[in-house]
Design a protein around this motif. Structure first.
Motif, PDB file in Angstrom:
ATOM      1  N   LEU A  18      -6.804  13.847   7.598  1.00  0.00           N
ATOM      2  CA  LEU A  18      -6.127  13.497   8.843  1.00  0.00           C
ATOM      3  C   LEU A  18      -4.710  12.990   8.564  1.00  0.00           C
ATOM      4  CD1 LEU A  18      -6.956  13.237  11.893  1.00  0.00           C
ATOM      5  CD2 LEU A  18      -7.354  10.814  11.406  1.00  0.00           C
ATOM      6  N   ALA A  19      -4.614  12.086   7.588  1.00  0.00           N
ATOM      7  CA  ALA A  19      -3.318  11.502   7.249  1.00  0.00           C
ATOM      8  C   ALA A  19      -2.360  12.587   6.775  1.00  0.00           C
ATOM      9  CB  ALA A  19      -3.495  10.435   6.182  1.00  0.00           C
ATOM     10  N   GLN A  20      -2.874  13.507   5.954  1.00  0.00           N
ATOM     11  CA  GLN A  20      -1.987  14.554   5.453  1.00  0.00           C
ATOM     12  C   GLN A  20      -1.505  15.449   6.593  1.00  0.00           C
ATOM     13  OE1 GLN A  20      -4.479  15.904   2.338  1.00  0.00           O
ATOM     14  NE2 GLN A  20      -3.291  14.874   0.731  1.00  0.00           N
ATOM     15  N   HIS A  21      -2.397  15.669   7.549  1.00  0.00           N
ATOM     16  CA  HIS A  21      -2.016  16.470   8.716  1.00  0.00           C
ATOM     17  C   HIS A  21      -0.817  15.834   9.437  1.00  0.00           C
ATOM     18  CE1 HIS A  21      -2.360  18.711  12.459  1.00  0.00           C
ATOM     19  NE2 HIS A  21      -2.428  17.555  13.105  1.00  0.00           N
ATOM     20  N   PHE A  22      -0.939  14.520   9.696  1.00  0.00           N
ATOM     21  CA  PHE A  22       0.135  13.878  10.464  1.00  0.00           C
ATOM     22  C   PHE A  22       1.379  13.626   9.609  1.00  0.00           C
ATOM     23  CE2 PHE A  22      -3.418  12.747  13.347  1.00  0.00           C
ATOM     24  CZ  PHE A  22      -2.898  13.354  14.479  1.00  0.00           C
ATOM     25  N   LEU A  23       1.177  13.365   8.325  1.00  0.00           N
ATOM     26  CA  LEU A  23       2.346  13.196   7.451  1.00  0.00           C
ATOM     27  C   LEU A  23       3.125  14.505   7.374  1.00  0.00           C
ATOM     28  CD1 LEU A  23       0.878  10.967   4.591  1.00  0.00           C
ATOM     29  CD2 LEU A  23       2.623  10.330   6.258  1.00  0.00           C
ATOM     30  N   THR A  24       2.414  15.623   7.376  1.00  0.00           N
ATOM     31  CA  THR A  24       3.090  16.912   7.398  1.00  0.00           C
ATOM     32  C   THR A  24       3.851  17.067   8.708  1.00  0.00           C
ATOM     33  OG1 THR A  24       1.237  17.780   6.139  1.00  0.00           O
ATOM     34  CG2 THR A  24       2.748  19.389   7.089  1.00  0.00           C
ATOM     35  N   LYS A  25       3.226  16.638   9.785  1.00  0.00           N
ATOM     36  CA  LYS A  25       3.859  16.756  11.100  1.00  0.00           C
ATOM     37  C   LYS A  25       5.166  15.972  11.181  1.00  0.00           C
ATOM     38  CE  LYS A  25       1.521  17.929  15.276  1.00  0.00           C
ATOM     39  NZ  LYS A  25       0.587  17.563  16.331  1.00  0.00           N
ATOM     40  N   ALA A  41       3.562  11.033  -0.025  1.00  0.00           N
ATOM     41  CA  ALA A  41       2.333  10.313   0.321  1.00  0.00           C
ATOM     42  C   ALA A  41       1.950   9.215  -0.674  1.00  0.00           C
ATOM     43  CB  ALA A  41       1.176  11.287   0.468  1.00  0.00           C
ATOM     44  N   ASP A  42       2.312   9.405  -1.932  1.00  0.00           N
ATOM     45  CA  ASP A  42       1.868   8.429  -2.932  1.00  0.00           C
ATOM     46  C   ASP A  42       2.908   7.356  -3.225  1.00  0.00           C
ATOM     47  OD1 ASP A  42      -0.675   9.534  -3.288  1.00  0.00           O
ATOM     48  OD2 ASP A  42       0.201  11.141  -4.507  1.00  0.00           O
ATOM     49  N   LYS A  43       4.018   7.395  -2.511  1.00  0.00           N
ATOM     50  CA  LYS A  43       5.045   6.382  -2.747  1.00  0.00           C
ATOM     51  C   LYS A  43       4.749   5.110  -1.960  1.00  0.00           C
ATOM     52  CE  LYS A  43       8.914   9.214  -4.121  1.00  0.00           C
ATOM     53  NZ  LYS A  43      10.219   9.744  -3.746  1.00  0.00           N
ATOM     54  N   TYR A  44       5.386   4.047  -2.357  1.00  0.00           N
ATOM     55  CA  TYR A  44       5.309   2.809  -1.587  1.00  0.00           C
ATOM     56  C   TYR A  44       6.435   2.793  -0.553  1.00  0.00           C
ATOM     57  CZ  TYR A  44       1.909   0.996  -4.877  1.00  0.00           C
ATOM     58  OH  TYR A  44       0.785   0.817  -5.608  1.00  0.00           O
ATOM     59  N   PRO A  45       6.226   2.080   0.556  1.00  0.00           N
ATOM     60  CA  PRO A  45       7.246   2.051   1.605  1.00  0.00           C
ATOM     61  C   PRO A  45       8.639   1.688   1.088  1.00  0.00           C
ATOM     62  CG  PRO A  45       5.251   1.076   2.438  1.00  0.00           C
ATOM     63  CD  PRO A  45       4.990   1.398   0.989  1.00  0.00           C
ATOM     64  N   SER A  46       8.702   0.748   0.142  1.00  0.00           N
ATOM     65  CA  SER A  46      10.021   0.307  -0.331  1.00  0.00           C
ATOM     66  C   SER A  46      10.776   1.411  -1.059  1.00  0.00           C
ATOM     67  CB  SER A  46       9.863  -0.901  -1.253  1.00  0.00           C
ATOM     68  OG  SER A  46       9.059  -0.549  -2.356  1.00  0.00           O
ATOM     69  N   GLN A  47      10.064   2.480  -1.430  1.00  0.00           N
ATOM     70  CA  GLN A  47      10.736   3.569  -2.131  1.00  0.00           C
ATOM     71  C   GLN A  47      11.283   4.614  -1.163  1.00  0.00           C
ATOM     72  OE1 GLN A  47       7.174   4.361  -4.387  1.00  0.00           O
ATOM     73  NE2 GLN A  47       8.089   3.603  -6.276  1.00  0.00           N
ATOM     74  N   MET A  97       0.842  -1.196   0.000  1.00  0.00           N
ATOM     75  CA  MET A  97       0.000   0.000   0.000  1.00  0.00           C
ATOM     76  C   MET A  97       0.876   1.244   0.000  1.00  0.00           C
ATOM     77  SD  MET A  97      -2.820  -0.794   2.851  1.00  0.00           S
ATOM     78  CE  MET A  97      -4.177  -1.893   2.553  1.00  0.00           C
ATOM     79  N   SER A  98       0.377   2.287  -0.661  1.00  0.00           N
ATOM     80  CA  SER A  98       1.108   3.544  -0.651  1.00  0.00           C
ATOM     81  C   SER A  98       1.087   4.115   0.770  1.00  0.00           C
ATOM     82  CB  SER A  98       0.465   4.532  -1.621  1.00  0.00           C
ATOM     83  OG  SER A  98      -0.829   4.862  -1.165  1.00  0.00           O
ATOM     84  N   VAL A  99       1.939   5.119   0.977  1.00  0.00           N
ATOM     85  CA  VAL A  99       2.047   5.748   2.292  1.00  0.00           C
ATOM     86  C   VAL A  99       0.677   6.234   2.772  1.00  0.00           C
ATOM     87  CG1 VAL A  99       2.927   7.837   3.409  1.00  0.00           C
ATOM     88  CG2 VAL A  99       4.474   6.370   2.103  1.00  0.00           C
ATOM     89  N   ILE A 100      -0.033   6.906   1.887  1.00  0.00           N
ATOM     90  CA  ILE A 100      -1.326   7.467   2.310  1.00  0.00           C
ATOM     91  C   ILE A 100      -2.320   6.341   2.625  1.00  0.00           C
ATOM     92  CG2 ILE A 100      -2.325   7.757  -0.026  1.00  0.00           C
ATOM     93  CD1 ILE A 100      -2.617  10.523   2.493  1.00  0.00           C
ATOM     94  N   ASP A 101      -2.293   5.271   1.825  1.00  0.00           N
ATOM     95  CA  ASP A 101      -3.214   4.153   2.092  1.00  0.00           C
ATOM     96  C   ASP A 101      -2.874   3.450   3.404  1.00  0.00           C
ATOM     97  OD1 ASP A 101      -4.775   4.563  -0.094  1.00  0.00           O
ATOM     98  OD2 ASP A 101      -3.667   3.176  -1.390  1.00  0.00           O
TER      99      ASP A 101
END
Lengths: 236, 261
Positions: free
Chosen positions: B136-143, B150-156, B112-116
């Motif tokens: 909500l996710a964007q809020h905490f990802l910004t934090k 956000a749209d990348k996969y963890p392995s990237q 799953m992508s970061v946002i998912d």
């Protein structure tokens, strides 16, 4: 040897005209047979795999015995058992209203193939589910995901990526094993080939059959590659 | 690196009036014959930041894994906000989703992508709409400073980035308590500080935190109490300056001598 003679040997136009359409029909019957039984077998196999992994001892030993039986005996024997064995209890099946099913070679073949491939697919799926890292399950628990959501969204997609190779292998084996259906009066690809040979005594029809099986397998192989790329897109 | 204590360390346990949010009493846990936790008693108050350390095998990870029931203790009781988690009630399940956890190996969902990764549980467990969950996710990802990925996969992503995503994912459940199980131990040295910075910020926001870590700089800067575990028991429970400058037990002294260079 002239070119015409060579063509007569491998792709005789008269023979092709007479049996060509039947080969197409046979090809479709084989395709349908394998497609239906493989799909049903996948669903059943998933349930059996979950049974094998269950904490319930009864479920575990029941599904274990199932797999043991269907992997341990020949598909041909299973088909005969169903078609000739169960089919001999005509009175009983009529009483329970299932005679329409067991007198029909097509249904019996579908059932035998489904039960057989389910056992193999169950083992593939079981292994692939176990191969998903324990940390994934822990992350699901820590996020308080329900067991069903965790399985559907996290465990299954990751295990399918592992399973796709062996499942494709099983599908290819099924396609070739489906020739067994011709032994119980089904005119699948092998069925029409046998018929064409018994009338023409020309071995080239077996060559056609071989090429057509190869064709199906090639289509399957390419589709699998596409699916694998799609499931594994996060790895690219 | 992390020099000055950022917070005033309180108050004796007696005069501390903050609400007790984690109340552990008489906790015993066995791995078959191995007695991992030997009668742990621990009270954590709201907003408290606790660092657990100790030699490997001392039971510190097991202890925090018991708090969100990744491990089930054979004896003893854990109350979270006065709710007994060991009872299979609806309330217990609700309380559990108020505890966030960050793992040593991130345990992001690789497909799953970061946002998912971040919106799955808020949508599925808390019933948020997709739009709300993404906000909500964007809020905490910004934090955690990773919104652009956000749209990348963890392995990237790098290890440090993955761990920050894992922190954001846990925060998206808006937990009251955060557990950290050696969050920086699997990271390359140059990525440790980016994760610690996020944790320091989180501590500043008043989050109740229990961290198993060997980052003693972090402990000095952020912790109110350092718990030293050995052999399944809490050997020391003291403010960091006391723990680092004047450890009471010889085992803590030996431990500190080995890890503080």
């Amino acid at each position: 040897m002239s070119l015409a003679e060579l063509q007569n040997m491998f792709l005789n136009p008269d023979l092709l005209e007479r049996y060509g359409p039947r080969f197409i029909d046979g090809l479709l019957v084989t395709g349908k047979l394998v497609a239906i039984s493989f799909t049903l077998g996948a669903l059943l196999g998933l349930l059996i795999a979950l049974g094998r992994l269950s904490s319930n001892r009864f479920l575990r030993s029941f599904t274990g015995a199932y797999v043991y039986f269907f992997r341990g005996s020949p598909l041909l024997a299973q088909l005969f058992l169903l078609y000739y064995g169960l089919g001999s209890f005509k009175g009983f099946w009529q009483d329970v209203g299932l005679w329409w099913f067991f007198r029909d070679a097509w249904f019996c073949t579908l059932l035998a193939f489904t039960l057989n491939t389910a056992a193999y697919q169950a083992e593939i799926l079981r292994g692939s589910i176990l191969s998903v890292a324990q940390g994934q399950r822990e992350a699901c628990k820590a996020l308080n995901l329900s067991r069903w959501t965790a399985f559907r969204k996290i465990i299954l997609p990751q295990s399918l990526l592992v399973a796709i190779g062996p499942l494709g292998n099983e599908l290819i084996l099924m396609i070739k094993a489906s020739a067994i259906a011709s032994l119980v009066t089904i005119y699948d690809l092998m069925g029409v080939t046998k018929m064409a040979f018994s009338r023409s005594f020309d071995f080239q029809v077996y060559l056609w059959a071989a090429v057509l099986y190869l064709l199906i397998v090639e289509v399957v192989r390419r589709s699998l590659k596409l699916i694998e790329g799609r499931l594994g897109r996060h790895l690219q | 690196m992390l020099a000055q204590p950022a917070y005033v360390h309180p108050v004796s346990p007696v005069t501390d009036t903050r609400k007790v949010v984690v109340d552990i009493a008489g906790l015993n846990k066995y791995y078959s014959a191995f007695h991992v936790l030997k009668g742990i008693d621990l009270k954590v108050r709201e907003g408290e930041r606790i660092v657990l350390c100790g030699p490997s095998g001392s039971g510190k990870s097991t202890l925090i894994r018991c708090i969100n029931r990744l491990e089930i203790a054979e004896q003893g009781r854990i109350l979270i906000n006065d709710t007994d988690l060991s009872l299979p009630t609806r309330e217990a399940s609700k309380v559990r989703s108020e505890i966030g956890m960050v793992f040593q190996h991130f345990n992001l969902f690789p497909h799953m992508s970061v946002i998912d990764n971040c919106i799955l549980a808020p949508m599925s467990v808390r019933g948020l709409s997709r739009k709300k969950a993404i906000e909500l996710a964007q809020h905490f990802l910004t934090k955690v400073g990773i919104a652009s990925q956000a749209d990348k996969y963890p392995s990237q992503l790098s290890g440090g980035q993955q761990q920050r995503v894992a922190i954001a994912r846990a925060l998206c459940m808006e937990p009251k308590i955060m557990l950290f199980d050696e969050p920086t131990s699997a990271l390359d040295p140059e990525m440790v500080s980016e994760v610690l910075d996020v944790m320091v910020n989180l501590a500043g926001s008043g989050m109740t935190m229990l961290c198993v870590t060997h980052e003693m700089g972090f402990a000095r800067q952020v912790a109110e109490r350092v718990l030293f575990l050995d052999g399944g028991m809490v050997i020391e429970d003291s403010p960091p300056e006391e723990f680092f400058n004047a450890p009471k037990s010889p085992r803590a002294k030996a431990f500190l001598a080995q890890i503080v260079h």
